[in-house]
Design a protein around this motif. Structure first.
Motif, PDB file in Angstrom:
ATOM      1  N   UNK A  61       0.784  -1.224   0.000  1.00 56.74           N
ATOM      2  CA  UNK A  61       0.000   0.000   0.000  1.00 56.74           C
ATOM      3  C   UNK A  61       0.824   1.287   0.000  1.00 56.74           C
ATOM      4  N   UNK A  62       1.925   1.326   0.726  1.00 55.24           N
ATOM      5  CA  UNK A  62       2.561   2.613   0.995  1.00 55.24           C
ATOM      6  C   UNK A  62       4.064   2.452   1.153  1.00 55.24           C
ATOM      7  N   UNK A  63       4.754   3.604   1.108  1.00 54.46           N
ATOM      8  CA  UNK A  63       6.202   3.612   1.272  1.00 54.46           C
ATOM      9  C   UNK A  63       6.637   4.956   1.838  1.00 54.46           C
ATOM     10  N   UNK A  64       7.807   4.944   2.443  1.00 52.05           N
ATOM     11  CA  UNK A  64       8.511   6.154   2.844  1.00 52.05           C
ATOM     12  C   UNK A  64       9.652   6.362   1.858  1.00 52.05           C
ATOM     13  N   UNK A  65       9.769   7.563   1.308  1.00 50.90           N
ATOM     14  CA  UNK A  65      10.708   7.818   0.218  1.00 50.90           C
ATOM     15  C   UNK A  65      11.613   8.986   0.578  1.00 50.90           C
ATOM     16  N   UNK A  66      12.849   8.947   0.066  1.00 49.10           N
ATOM     17  CA  UNK A  66      13.802  10.028   0.291  1.00 49.10           C
ATOM     18  C   UNK A  66      14.776  10.049  -0.877  1.00 49.10           C
ATOM     19  N   UNK A  67      15.610  11.095  -0.996  1.00 44.66           N
ATOM     20  CA  UNK A  67      16.490  11.214  -2.156  1.00 44.66           C
ATOM     21  C   UNK A  67      17.614  10.181  -2.165  1.00 44.66           C
ATOM     22  N   UNK A  68      18.016   9.808  -3.389  1.00 43.90           N
ATOM     23  CA  UNK A  68      19.267   9.090  -3.581  1.00 43.90           C
ATOM     24  C   UNK A  68      20.418  10.070  -3.382  1.00 43.90           C
ATOM     25  N   UNK A  69      21.632   9.564  -3.517  1.00 46.04           N
ATOM     26  CA  UNK A  69      22.816  10.409  -3.350  1.00 46.04           C
ATOM     27  C   UNK A  69      22.807  11.537  -4.382  1.00 46.04           C
ATOM     28  N   UNK A  70      23.018  12.751  -3.915  1.00 47.74           N
ATOM     29  CA  UNK A  70      23.096  13.933  -4.777  1.00 47.74           C
ATOM     30  C   UNK A  70      24.404  14.649  -4.481  1.00 47.74           C
ATOM     31  N   UNK A  71      25.446  14.413  -5.271  1.00 50.45           N
ATOM     32  CA  UNK A  71      26.749  15.007  -4.958  1.00 50.45           C
ATOM     33  C   UNK A  71      26.754  16.530  -4.926  1.00 50.45           C
ATOM     34  N   UNK A  94       7.526  11.008   3.382  1.00 47.20           N
ATOM     35  CA  UNK A  94       8.870  11.360   2.923  1.00 47.20           C
ATOM     36  C   UNK A  94       9.780  11.818   4.055  1.00 47.20           C
ATOM     37  N   UNK A  95      11.063  11.572   3.828  1.00 48.18           N
ATOM     38  CA  UNK A  95      12.134  12.079   4.664  1.00 48.18           C
ATOM     39  C   UNK A  95      13.005  12.994   3.828  1.00 48.18           C
ATOM     40  N   UNK A  96      13.530  14.045   4.434  1.00 50.12           N
ATOM     41  CA  UNK A  96      14.533  14.845   3.736  1.00 50.12           C
ATOM     42  C   UNK A  96      15.900  14.200   3.922  1.00 50.12           C
ATOM     43  N   UNK A  97      16.833  14.626   3.122  1.00 48.76           N
ATOM     44  CA  UNK A  97      18.212  14.138   3.240  1.00 48.76           C
ATOM     45  C   UNK A  97      19.149  15.334   3.191  1.00 48.76           C
TER      46      UNK A  97
END
Length: 376
Positions: A61-71, A94-97
């Protein structure tokens, strides 16, 4: 489809279906560890549409998502994740990174929390910092004020991660510290801390059965949250590894249903967590079966070799030979046949499609070999 190995999930579909039948088809899944992005140096990338499609294919049903590596920094990546969660408010949290090396990471965390982020993702390995970096304490304190989560990459190559994570959990009881990848970097040192710190949690985004069984037997079930690591891990495979592992460890379906999603939702929403009982201990794992141990050793070598660009041909051949049966192992014949069939499928895919396309079948075989007490 950028979610890795999604096309190969048919190879574990029967195992997945059996696990879901044990759990209950009405279970509410929340995958606590997924990523989107397009600039990770490892070359993998994903859009939110692809994560949602993968969830649908797995019946989740659902997920928590955040960014991949961003150099080049995370401000725009965090905004992209924020917009994805706004587009699918019933599907994505969502989570921030941030990296502590960037200019004023605390200001970025504050902006994201004000915009609806449920917490923070930290990746000390790819962003090149230690968990005792002077900025980390303040970032965790910001999240603790909102009763949010701090999800930390806990794979290899992070000195003293367990000690630092336990200290942060003790100093900030309103922050839920989630160690990703089963906390493998320091899992052997964390059993006492996991029992004593109700806000020190672990996610299941890993694949090696010995690590997973150690997690499921030494950490209380209420501290463990289902995760796939998409786009690196496809959700049917990830949930199959989770479900077979907890069954082998002696969990009840009720405990597994909570770990599959509701407990993560409580953590993300800042609600009190449910106590699902103490760690079960290794006593319920059952007797050792040497054929399975041999097959698992060779399959682990094959998968690790593939990830490092090596040739897994010999390791697959040895894993298949390990499934030959002797009279003393007749009670395990069905499991050995299932392992052998999945290894044969991995060999076929290695020859026809390439080494990476064989990994899902190999991990399926490894999971069955590592859970001989669960019906094959």
């Amino acid at each position: 489809m950028p979610v890795r190995a999604l096309e190969q999930e048919d190879d574990v579909a029967a195992l997945h279906a059996a696990g879901v039948a044990w759990l209950g088809a009405d279970a509410q899944w929340l995958d606590v560890h997924t990523h989107i992005g397009h600039h990770d140096p490892d070359g993998l990338e994903a859009d939110p549409e692809e994560l949602v499609e993968a969830l649908d294919l797995a019946g989740q049903q659902a997920a928590c998502v955040f960014p991949m590596h961003e150099p080049d920094g995370y401000a725009q990546a965090n905004a992209t994740v924020r917009d994805a969660a706004a587009r699918w408010p019933d599907r994505l949290s969502w989570l921030c990174r941030v990296s502590p090396h960037q200019e004023d990471p605390g200001a970025e965390v504050a902006r994201c929390l004000d915009a609806g982020a449920r917490g923070l993702k930290l990746h000390p390995r790819s962003d090149s910092f230690a968990m005792d970096h002077p900025a980390i304490e303040g970032l965790v304190a910001q999240v603790a004020e909102r009763r949010g989560v701090v999800l930390v990459h806990a794979g290899r190559g992070i000195p003293e991660l367990g000690a630092h994570a336990a200290r942060l959990a003790a100093d900030h009881p309103d922050a839920r510290i989630i160690l990703a990848h089963a906390g493998i970097s320091d899992l052997g040192l964390l059993a006492d801390a996991a029992a004593a710190l109700p806000n020190l949690l672990f996610d299941t985004s890993w694949w090696q059965p010995a690590d997973m069984l150690m997690l499921f037997t030494t950490v209380p079930p209420g501290r463990i949250l289902y995760a796939s690591d998409m786009p690196y891990g496809p959700p049917k495979l990830a949930s199959t590894i989770f479900l077979r592992g907890v069954r082998q460890a002696g969990w009840t379906p009720e405990q597994a249903r909570e770990a599959a999603g509701p407990q993560a939702r409580r953590a993300l929403m800042g609600e009190d967590l449910v106590d699902l009982g103490p760690a079960l201990g290794p006593e319920g794992l059952g007797p050792r079966v040497l054929s399975f141990e041999r097959a698992a050793a060779y399959l682990t070598a094959a998968v690790q070799g593939t990830f490092r660009g090596g040739d897994p041909t010999e390791a697959y051949a040895l894993a298949r030979l390990a499934c030959q049966r002797v009279d003393g192992e007749a009670p395990h014949a069905a499991h050995l046949e299932a392992v052998e069939a999945l290894v044969a499928r991995a060999q076929e895919l290695l020859e026809t499609r390439g080494a990476m396309d064989a990994v899902t079948a190999a991990m399926g075989a490894l999971t069955v070999a590592g859970t001989p007490g669960v019906p094959a």
